[in-house]
Motif scaffolding. Structure first.
Motif, PDB file in Angstrom:
ATOM      1  N   PRO A 185       0.806  -1.222   0.000  1.00 36.05           N
ATOM      2  CA  PRO A 185       0.000   0.000   0.000  1.00 36.05           C
ATOM      3  C   PRO A 185       0.842   1.275   0.000  1.00 36.05           C
ATOM      4  O   PRO A 185       0.399   2.305  -0.508  1.00 36.05           O
ATOM      5  N   VAL A 186       2.055   1.187   0.542  1.00 38.70           N
ATOM      6  CA  VAL A 186       2.933   2.360   0.570  1.00 38.70           C
ATOM      7  C   VAL A 186       3.229   2.837  -0.850  1.00 38.70           C
ATOM      8  O   VAL A 186       3.327   4.029  -1.127  1.00 38.70           O
ATOM      9  N   CYS A 187       3.354   1.876  -1.771  1.00 40.63           N
ATOM     10  CA  CYS A 187       3.633   2.216  -3.165  1.00 40.63           C
ATOM     11  C   CYS A 187       2.360   2.553  -3.933  1.00 40.63           C
ATOM     12  O   CYS A 187       2.416   2.974  -5.085  1.00 40.63           O
ATOM     13  N   GLY A 188       1.209   2.302  -3.323  1.00 47.25           N
ATOM     14  CA  GLY A 188      -0.036   2.658  -3.991  1.00 47.25           C
ATOM     15  C   GLY A 188      -0.652   1.543  -4.805  1.00 47.25           C
ATOM     16  O   GLY A 188      -1.660   1.759  -5.468  1.00 47.25           O
ATOM     17  N   ASP A 189      -0.062   0.362  -4.770  1.00 52.08           N
ATOM     18  CA  ASP A 189      -0.597  -0.775  -5.528  1.00 52.08           C
ATOM     19  C   ASP A 189      -0.528  -2.025  -4.677  1.00 52.08           C
ATOM     20  O   ASP A 189       0.530  -2.356  -4.147  1.00 52.08           O
TER      21      ASP A 189
ATOM     22  N   GLY B 205      -5.503   0.048  -5.903  1.00 57.48           N
ATOM     23  CA  GLY B 205      -4.572   0.661  -6.844  1.00 57.48           C
ATOM     24  C   GLY B 205      -5.262   1.475  -7.900  1.00 57.48           C
ATOM     25  O   GLY B 205      -6.472   1.709  -7.842  1.00 57.48           O
TER      26      GLY B 205
ATOM     27  N   GLU C 291      -7.379   4.268  -3.783  1.00 58.37           N
ATOM     28  CA  GLU C 291      -6.307   4.992  -4.444  1.00 58.37           C
ATOM     29  C   GLU C 291      -6.914   6.091  -5.318  1.00 58.37           C
ATOM     30  O   GLU C 291      -7.956   5.887  -5.953  1.00 58.37           O
TER      31      GLU C 291
ATOM     32  N   SER D 105      -7.859   5.928  -9.364  1.00 56.01           N
ATOM     33  CA  SER D 105      -9.071   5.169  -9.686  1.00 56.01           C
ATOM     34  C   SER D 105     -10.319   5.975  -9.312  1.00 56.01           C
ATOM     35  O   SER D 105     -11.339   5.889  -9.984  1.00 56.01           O
TER      36      SER D 105
ATOM     37  N   ALA E  61       0.423   8.900  -6.209  1.00 55.49           N
ATOM     38  CA  ALA E  61       1.585   8.679  -7.064  1.00 55.49           C
ATOM     39  C   ALA E  61       1.154   8.321  -8.474  1.00 55.49           C
ATOM     40  O   ALA E  61       1.798   8.678  -9.453  1.00 55.49           O
ATOM     41  N   CYS E  62       0.041   7.607  -8.569  1.00 56.93           N
ATOM     42  CA  CYS E  62      -0.378   7.061  -9.856  1.00 56.93           C
ATOM     43  C   CYS E  62      -0.861   8.127 -10.814  1.00 56.93           C
ATOM     44  O   CYS E  62      -1.102   7.858 -11.982  1.00 56.93           O
TER      45      CYS E  62
ATOM     46  N   PRO F 203       2.161   7.388   3.241  1.00 58.96           N
ATOM     47  CA  PRO F 203       1.978   7.258   1.788  1.00 58.96           C
ATOM     48  C   PRO F 203       0.629   6.670   1.383  1.00 58.96           C
ATOM     49  O   PRO F 203      -0.005   7.172   0.455  1.00 58.96           O
ATOM     50  N   GLU F 204       0.141   5.613   2.097  1.00 56.77           N
ATOM     51  CA  GLU F 204      -1.110   4.999   1.638  1.00 56.77           C
ATOM     52  C   GLU F 204      -2.295   5.948   1.755  1.00 56.77           C
ATOM     53  O   GLU F 204      -3.250   5.842   0.997  1.00 56.77           O
TER      54      GLU F 204
ATOM     55  N   HIS G 293      -1.947   8.483  -1.154  1.00 52.81           N
ATOM     56  CA  HIS G 293      -2.420   7.877  -2.411  1.00 52.81           C
ATOM     57  C   HIS G 293      -3.927   8.011  -2.560  1.00 52.81           C
ATOM     58  O   HIS G 293      -4.434   8.060  -3.668  1.00 52.81           O
TER      59      HIS G 293
ATOM     60  N   LEU H 106      -7.324  -3.864   1.363  1.00 48.21           N
ATOM     61  CA  LEU H 106      -7.059  -3.117   2.600  1.00 48.21           C
ATOM     62  C   LEU H 106      -8.352  -2.895   3.374  1.00 48.21           C
ATOM     63  O   LEU H 106      -8.388  -2.998   4.596  1.00 48.21           O
TER      64      LEU H 106
END
Lengths: 126, 395
Positions: A31-35, A57, B304, B307, B324-325, B343-344, B347, B383
């Motif tokens: 989740p830290v990376c967003g995916d 994601g 996220e 999406s 980030a995406c 970060p989560e 996002h 999650l």
């Protein structure tokens, strides 16, 4: 920037949801990376009879998860292992370069689920 | 499908009167503002009028306004120009971790040239701590560059206090007011601002034009060379249609700034209340009150941002995210991370930014659509499933 096919799989994801008692589970990403992707498979006589996914994601992550489930359903494990990230991306009519890593996640999730199934099988024999 | 535009901090629709002004210039006033005959004089008058309007709105003198191609150029020119112009005094620059990339990347480039830059942290609301800024000033500090309001969160920085400290310490003070110019009252003398960046397209003006205010007496070096235009600080034939368009946009903004601010605040609070009521597991990013009246940044946990943007776009709703995406760098928002946002959660952020023309009906439509969109993405999220399981176990 996304192809129509990506958008279709994003809007109407195939095989989305949790699976009761899967035979193999592949969990990849962070989740830290967003995916984050989870892929669940049911296997009978070395054939993937059912497959489901859950993903946290972006649009590409959801579309690649959905597409990989479509590609593997009904395939033997050996056939499924031949599916690469490029296969997934091509089946979606391509991905933007910055999103290619999502197709890698989908490939890794699939491989992870098959590996998990094979490991469980070995353990159950022991 | 009706579209609802809620991304005014990215850019704004051009006001019809501005569009008329720009078109008229393109058709009729083609002259080079640097020439002596009638066509040139007419073009120069348009440029001078716009200069006067920009200067008046910030309490400056018109010869202190330089026209540029926009906010990024103004920031580059200010930071680099002041850094180069004060090498005799030192090579130390103070800025913050939440600045726009136009300032941050310029500072990073200067570091490679031997300048020293301190990036000040912010608190959980994304606000600079003035005491830390005060303590960070050294005898060789030549420039402080702190934005007026942050583009992602809308948090307003204590610019007046920073200006006072900068003046006391004899340090040049630049502020990027791209998000605040024409929205909240700015007075360069009262706030002790030495340089100030402006962009037209955030203010219902045209793209490709902006301005830099430079207080008389500020030491700076040009970073572009060529003609004599803009006191040789910004050479190049004037973008007369763009500049006249900026002038018109400023005139419109100045005419009802307070009223418009109050209207935007009502619209923003309506959306915030509606979201809070209908969607659980959210958090506000930015200062609860000391914040631009047009900006609302919210994190939706377990999902996220990209999406969410794509799904909202299917409903005709246009918003931004700090995920980030949505960036080519695949890094989540540097602003949200600097505020201590994990970060989560960064996002899963969405930024709603309002402008002239947004209505309460539009907001009510968003309040209807958003829970469905967030709900759909959460139904796919491992999650969220884990969270629900844990919640069940502890119950």
């Amino acid at each position: 920037m996304y192809s129509e096919k990506v958008m279709d799989h994003f809007r109407n994801p195939r095989n989305m949801g949790e699976m009761e008692n899967p035979d193999g589970v592949g969990k990849v990403g962070n989740p830290v990376c967003g995916d984050m992707m989870e892929l669940y498979i049911k296997v009978e006589n070395d054939v993937i009879t059912d497959v489901k996914f859950m993903t946290f994601g972006c649009g590409a992550a959801i579309a690649t998860s959905s597409m990989v489930t479509e590609l593997v359903k009904g395939k033997t494990l050996d056939e499924a292992l031949k599916i690469s990230n490029a296969t997934v991306a091509e089946a979606l009519d391509g991905l933007p370069p910055v999103k290619m890593h999502c197709s890698v996640l989908a490939e890794d999730a699939l491989k992870g689920a098959i590996e998990d199934y094979r490991k469980r099988k070995v353990e159950s024999k022991v | 499908m009706k579209r609802i535009y809620l991304d005014h901090n990215a850019t704004t629709p051009v006001h019809p009167e501005v569009a008329d002004q720009v078109c008229r210039c393109l058709r009729e006033d083609f002259g080079n503002a640097g020439t002596l005959y009638s066509y040139g004089r007419e073009a120069k008058k348009l440029v001078d009028d716009a200069r006067e309007k920009v200067a008046t709105l910030i309490g400056a003198r018109k010869e202190e306004i330089l026209f540029t191609s926009g906010g990024t150029e103004s920031d580059n020119m200010a930071v680099r120009g002041v850094a180069y112009g004060n090498i005799n005094k030192g090579r130390h620059i103070l800025t913050s971790t939440i600045e726009h990339h136009a300032v941050l990347e310029t500072c990073k480039a200067l570091e490679k040239e031997g300048f020293e830059v301190a990036y000040l942290p912010v608190d959980e609301y994304g606000t600079i701590k003035v005491d830390e800024l005060k303590n960070a000033i050294r005898s060789d500090t030549t420039l402080i560059s702190i934005m007026h309001a942050n583009n992602e969160t809308g948090s307003i920085q204590p610019v007046s206090e920073i200006g006072r400290i900068a003046k006391e310490k004899g340090v040049t003070f630049h502020t990027d007011t791209v998000q605040t110019f024409g929205k909240i009252v700015i007075n360069v003398d009262e706030m002790n601002i030495d340089l100030l960046s402006i962009s037209a397209h955030k203010l219902h003006g045209p793209k490709g034009v902006g301005a830099l205010y430079v207080r008389k007496g500020v030491k700076m070096k040009p970073v572009m060379f060529g003609g004599h235009q803009e006191r040789k600080m910004r050479p190049g034939t004037h973008n007369v249609p763009g500049i006249a368009g900026l002038g018109k946009a400023v005139e419109i903004a100045a005419s009802d700034m307070e009223e418009e601010g109050e209207k935007l605040l009502r619209v923003r609070e309506r959306l915030w209340e509606g979201i809070k009521k209908n969607i659980p597991h959210i958090r506000l990013n930015g200062h609860p009150t000391v914040r631009l009246s047009n900006t609302l940044n919210i994190s939706f946990e377990f999902v996220e941002g990209e999406s969410l943007i794509l799904s909202l776009d299917d409903h005709g709703i246009c918003v931004a995210s700090g995920s980030a995406c949505t960036s080519d760098s695949l890094e989540p928002s540097h602003v949200l991370l600097a505020m201590g946002c994990v970060p989560e959660v960064a996002h899963g952020s969405l930024r709603f930014s309002f402008g002239r023309g947004n209505t309460e009906e539009e907001i009510d439509f968003v309040i209807q659509a958003l829970p469905k969109v967030v709900g759909r993405m959460r139904s796919m999220s491992p999650l969220y499933r884990e969270f629900l399981k844990k919640q069940k176990e502890s119950a």
